[in-house]
Design an enzyme around this catalytic site. Structure first.
Site, short mmCIF file in Angstrom:
data_model
loop_
_atom_site.label_atom_id
_atom_site.label_comp_id
_atom_site.label_asym_id
_atom_site.label_seq_id
_atom_site.Cartn_x
_atom_site.Cartn_y
_atom_site.Cartn_z
CB SER A 101 -2.42 -2.96 -3.86
OG SER A 101 -1.25 -3.65 -3.44
CB SER A 151 -0.12 -3.27 -0.51
OG SER A 151 -0.37 -2.09 -1.22
CE LYS A 209 -0.86 -7.16 -4.42
NZ LYS A 209 -0.20 -6.18 -3.54
#
Lengths: 486, 483, 98
Positions: A153, A177, A78
């Site tokens: 996210s 997330s 990420k």
């Protein structure tokens, strides 16, 4: 082995086969780079793919006399974790060209264990969002239905794993997330106990909530990655040594486990389709030997309001360093320093980030602190106590991971509050700092539904063992309907 | 100050600690140097970097708190103080707010031979900011074309000491700051260099009618980077406020700037917006728990404090209060003094020598005691030579100066230069005879009753012997010869 | 509930410049969110202690040891405007003095 065979392997299998010399790290990396080329133009899971770097790392692993435990496993990271010399953007215009001067501790640990970085994945800007639509560089699409969001996210990481564009991935979880996108994409996502994984090098959203964790295809893969993520880091004052070494669970049923269904997080506010899958899952777990009881978190309804004060408040301070002075975007043409700040931050931050900064600033501002921040800290105490009581009569707690399946792109962007509701089941866990995992429980109208299992602090081994038992009981074997790509 | 008014002053002192590394990262603490050569992701606030507390800084903080007789509550936490400024890389300063490390202390100061006690409100830990260099005609912030930021200082451990508003004159403020500075240096926690900014002082000032217990409207006086400026700035601000009140006008609460070139205080333009620092607990740092054990460990590591030491000197050594204070104004001097006394047991004489000769020499040369070539044992040896009559007091002073310059031992200097005192009667008599023969007029006057001239004759002999003659012996012999 | 002036004030504190249309939109959205958040006011929290850290750790310190700083090239590399080894910024105007 064919490419199709290679990408079918999960991480544990791939690690074993690599160890046996059945194929090389470069074979595996090429297979995944091929997948990325085929599918990512439609999915946009990656912000940047480091093809050359991945090949070099794979060649080095293949050439080394000893293969480290994760040696050669292609990983998606990420873009909220800083990587020295490799642009790290947090999906923000603010950091479009930012090259960090150091590497996050968890990445260093994974690299030491032999992981290969395929690239950096898309996300909601600064990890603020539940759909990955808040990326400054465009949304990621859900591999199960390209018209739908992957959740957020960590949507890029979850989509990459679901689309077999990565063997596994790293995500971060502040209010859900990791778990919510894992649920939306039909993969496994684990948020560890707060403090067990170093936050050094994780670009901070809300410091007292953020945790890094694995997004994988199987529970055992999550355990394998977590084993290499945990550890006390002298550079993170809030990290502590995990009391137990993380074990890959053995296959067994759920006999002897008391599983509490959190009554406040089922039925009301949860889609019927999601509830149907959840109910079926509870039955399967009971059949597998679990004793299912009803549990209660009386203050669960206050978790979301408290979270939307505390997290934005911390964020408003954490994002103050993006000021155009030392790195990142600077807007030109300002006559004075304040104008430079305002121009830079208005240009560099997207809508949702600005909204949360404003919300957090408001909650902390003179005259409002006690009513908002102070009260929310107290609600946090109540949530912590609710969980403690619930664990008196249950070993683990369960709920759906999200109230809905993946929604359509654009469906909720106009209404922030509706979007925030997407995390009602996951947020209480972050307020209490507990470990929780989402595993695929089934499909509703062709879209994955996640089961969330929550454990007491530092009970990761128990949690993973139960999740493995549930995984076996559920027998989820669907895969996203991916064509040959464009 | 105009009769009928009383000034009320509270001081806010910032002290940079002399730890090896910064407050929250491993960058070296040092003054100056090439800009941005002592920064890292933590002190330059790169994304993802986190602070970790320097243990030594907390030890130093605890020493300061204990030396000011503060209470140390069992728990204290850090807060974030939020504001934007280019010297503040994170956009917030890590500091302490409603749970400071120490509270409720005091420091006793003597002003014009009167002792006053100044209450300490709080002592807390924070981090220093970076340095802004203003480019433009004046080098000052006003009218600058742009600024350059050097983050070397960013994150230096900074202790804030806040007094209660219990100081009533610029002289007292100065005396307080001086005493505090000596104490901090004595504790070896800071070099307290005001010019380099490692000791900084702001003052809150108000004026009220004498006898009133209500505080007047206060102003904050900044930019006082020396003791002189502090005293002058305060005097001018008190004068300004008094004039306003006397004329029936009001004092406006604001920050005022003391311009030491003109001696004037000028209000700084008020900001468009009032401060709203949005303090909240720093989530990146764990709370500090100062339990009994921790406090006891620090207390045990503390040196005997100056006031206690001075008391002992007065009591056990019979020093005057003034000598005792000077002897304890500096820890190294105090140690020097005691070591010297351990070799030569006449504390009053030793303190007089240190004050007159040693401090005089250091003052004249601008040197530091730490670099002084004379060791306590050597000074003791010198004093022993004077006491035994081997050399005269005057020669002793000369020898001491030579010891300071060369680092040689007293005996070696006396030997090499032949400075031994002359007490031999025959040798001295010959010299006295010569002096009397050379000054027949004065001899006649003396014999006619001007007995004051005895000193003149003795002086002539001392001159002839370059101070080596034993003055007592010369005196006695001279009287005999003249009678 | 959240007025234009509130939004303006907060935006200024946060150093965000908002166009009038944005002001309008944020005022409306923040009001909506805070309406939901105000649910907390239902609770009697008088006797409840606040939580700022979920794990109970105290006294986490490091030794006072110097570690290498970033090499100058790395320290300055990302700077938008560098002059004489320092970060250059527009002037700090009178009204902005800290």
């Amino acid at each position: 082995m064919t490419v199709a065979d290679l990408i079918k392997l999960n991480a544990l299998e791939a690690a074993e086969r690599l160890q046996n010399g059945d194929f090389s790290a470069i074979d595996l990396v090429e297979a995944y780079l091929g997948q990325i080329r085929r599918h990512d133009p439609a999915i946009f899971a990656y912000l940047r793919v480091s093809e050359e770097n991945a090949r070099l790392e794979a060649e080095a692993i293949d050439a080394a006399p000893d293969r480290p435990p994760l040696g050669g496993l292609p990983t998606a990271v990420k873009d909220v974790l800083v990587t020295e010399g490799i642009v790290t953007t947090c999906a923000s215009r603010m950091l479009e060209n930012y090259r960090p001067i150091y590497t996050a501790t968890c990445i260093r640990q994974m690299k030491r264990a032999g992981m290969i970085t395929l690239g950096k994945t898309n996300m909601d800007e600064f990890a603020m969002g539940s759909s990955t639509e808040n990326s400054a560089f465009g949304p990621t699409h859900n591999p199960w239905d390209l018209d739908r969001v992957p959740g957020g996210s960590s949507g890029g990481s979850a989509a990459a794993v679901a689309a077999r564009e990565a063997l596994w991935a790293l995500g971060s979880d502040t209010g859900g997330s990791i778990r919510q996108p894992a649920a939306f994409c039909g993969v496994v996502g684990l948020k560890p106990t707060y403090g067990s994984v170093s936050r050094y090098g994780l670009v901070a959203f809300a410091s007292s909530f953020d945790q890094v964790g694995p997004i994988t295809r199987t529970v055992n893969d999550a355990a394998l990655m977590l084993r290499h993520l945990v550890g006390k880091d002298p550079r993170d004052s809030t990290s502590i040594e995990h009391p137990e070494a993380i074990r890959v669970p053995e296959d067994r049923d759920l006999a002897g486990l008391r599983i509490g269904v959190i009554k406040e997080l089922v039925r009301e506010g949860i889609d019927a389709g999601v509830m149907a899958v959840f109910d079926k899952t509870v039955k399967k777990m009971a059949t597998a030997g679990a004793e299912v009881v009803e549990s209660s978190l009386p203050h669960a309804g206050y978790a979301l309001p408290a979270y939307y004060i505390l997290a934005p408040a911390e964020a408003s301070a954490n994002l103050a360093r993006f000021d155009g002075v030392r790195y990142g975007l600077r807007a030109g043409g300002a006559a004075g320093i304040t104008e430079m700040y305002e121009n830079t931050r208005s240009l560099g931050f997207g809508d949702e980030v600005k909204r949360r900064i404003m919300l957090g600033t408001y909650a902390l501002s003179s005259g409002y602190y006690d009513a908002y921040y102070g009260q929310s800290q107290k609600v946090r105490t109540l949530i912590v106590e609710d969980f403690q009581k619930a664990f008196d009569s249950a070993d683990l707690l369960i709920s759906p991971t999200a109230p809905t399946t993946a929604f359509r792109l654009g469906e909720k962007t106009g209404d922030p509050l509706t979007m925030y509701m997407s995390d009602i089941c996951t947020i209480p866990v972050n307020l209490a700092g507990l470990p929780a995992i989402s595993i695929p429980a089934g499909l509703s109208e062709g879209l994955p539904v996640g089961l969330q299992i929550i454990g007491p602090a530092f009970s990761e081994n128990r949690l993973l063992a139960a999740a493995r038992g549930a995984e076996l009981a559920i027998g989820f074997d669907a895969a996203p309907p991916l064509g040959e790509g464009s | 100050m105009t009769a009928g008014y009383e000034a009320v002053i509270g001081l806010e002192i910032h002290v940079e600690l002399s730890t090896e590394s910064k407050m929250f990262c491993g960058c070296r603490v040092e003054f100056g140097g090439e800009p941005n050569t002592r920064t890292c992701p933590v002190c330059a606030a790169h994304p993802g970097a986190l602070p970790v507390i320097n243990e030594k800084a907390i030890d130093y903080l605890a020493r300061i708190a204990l030396s000011l007789d503060c209470d140390i509550p069992p728990g204290s936490i850090f807060h974030r103080k939020n504001y934007f400024y280019p010297d503040l890389p994170k956009g917030y300063q890590i500091t302490q707010y409603d749970q400071p490390f120490a509270i409720e202390g005091h420091l006793d100061v003597s002003v014009d031979e009167k002792d006053i006690r100044v209450g300490i409100e709080r002592v807390h830990m924070e981090e220093d900011t970076a340095k802004n260099i203003h480019a433009g005609a004046s080098g000052r912030i006003a009218g600058a074309l742009y600024s350059l930021i050097d983050f070397n200082r960013s994150g230096t451990p900074l202790v804030e000491i806040v007094t209660k508003p219990e100081i009533h004159s610029p002289q007292s403020a100065r005396a307080f700051l001086n005493k505090l500075k000596n104490l901090l240096k004595y504790l070896e926690v800071s070099d307290c260099n005001m010019e380099e900014g490692s000791l900084r002082c702001d003052a809150n000032v108000s004026v009220r009618p004498a006898g009133s217990s209500k505080l007047g409207v206060k102003t904050e006086l900044k930019n006082m980077n020396s003791f002189k400026h502090l005293e002058k700035g305060l005097a001018r601000e008190i004068e300004r406020q008094t004039e306003l009140l006397a004329a029936g006008e009001r004092v406006v609460q604001q920050t005022v700037h003391f311009d030491f070139t003109t001696g004037e205080v000028t209000p700084m333009r008020s900001k468009e917006f009032a401060h709203d620092y949005r303090y909240f607990p720093e989530p990146d740092l764990a709370p500090m728990l100062a339990n009994r054990k921790f406090v006891d460990r620090i207390a045990a590591s503390m040196p005997e404090l100056p006031d206690a030491r001075a008391g002992r000197y007065r009591r056990d050594f019979g020093l005057t209060p003034y000598n005792a204070e000077v002897m304890t104004s500096d820890r190294k001097l105090s140690d020097f003094f005691e070591e010297c006394v351990s070799h030569f047991n006449d504390p009053k004489l030793v303190s007089n020598w240190l004050m007159g000769e040693l401090l005089g020499y250091l003052n004249a040369t601008g040197g530091e005691l730490a670099d002084c070539l004379v060791k306590p044992a050597s000074l003791a040896e010198l004093l022993g030579m004077i006491e035994s009559g081997k050399i005269s007091n005057a020669v002793g002073k000369e020898v001491f100066a030579e010891m300071c310059r060369s680092g040689k031992e007293a005996a070696a200097i006396v030997e090499a230069k032949g400075l031994t005192q002359i007490s031999d009667t025959a040798e001295l008599e010959a010299m006295i005879d010569a002096v009397l023969a050379e000054n027949p007029e004065q001899v006649a006057q003396y014999r006619a009753g001007r007995e004051k001239l005895l000193g003149f004759f003795v002086g002539m002999v001392m001159k002839k012997t370059k101070g080596r003659a034993n003055p007592q012996v010369v005196n006695t012999l001279m009287k005999e010869k003249l009678s | 509930m959240v007025s234009h002036d509130d939004v303006k004030y907060v935006a200024r504190l946060a150093r965000l410049k908002l166009a009038d249309a944005e002001l309008e939109r944020y005022a409306e959205q923040l009001s909506g969110i805070l309406d939901h958040i105000n649910k907390i006011a239902e609770l009697d929290l008088e006797e409840v202690k606040p939580t700022s850290h979920v794990i109970s750790i105290t006294n986490v310190f490091r030794k006072d040891a110097v570690r290498p700083s970033a090499p100058p090239a790395a320290a300055l590399d990302n700077g938008p405007e560098i002059e004489s080894g320092a970060f250059r910024v527009p002037p700090i105007l009178d009204t902005e003095e800290q």
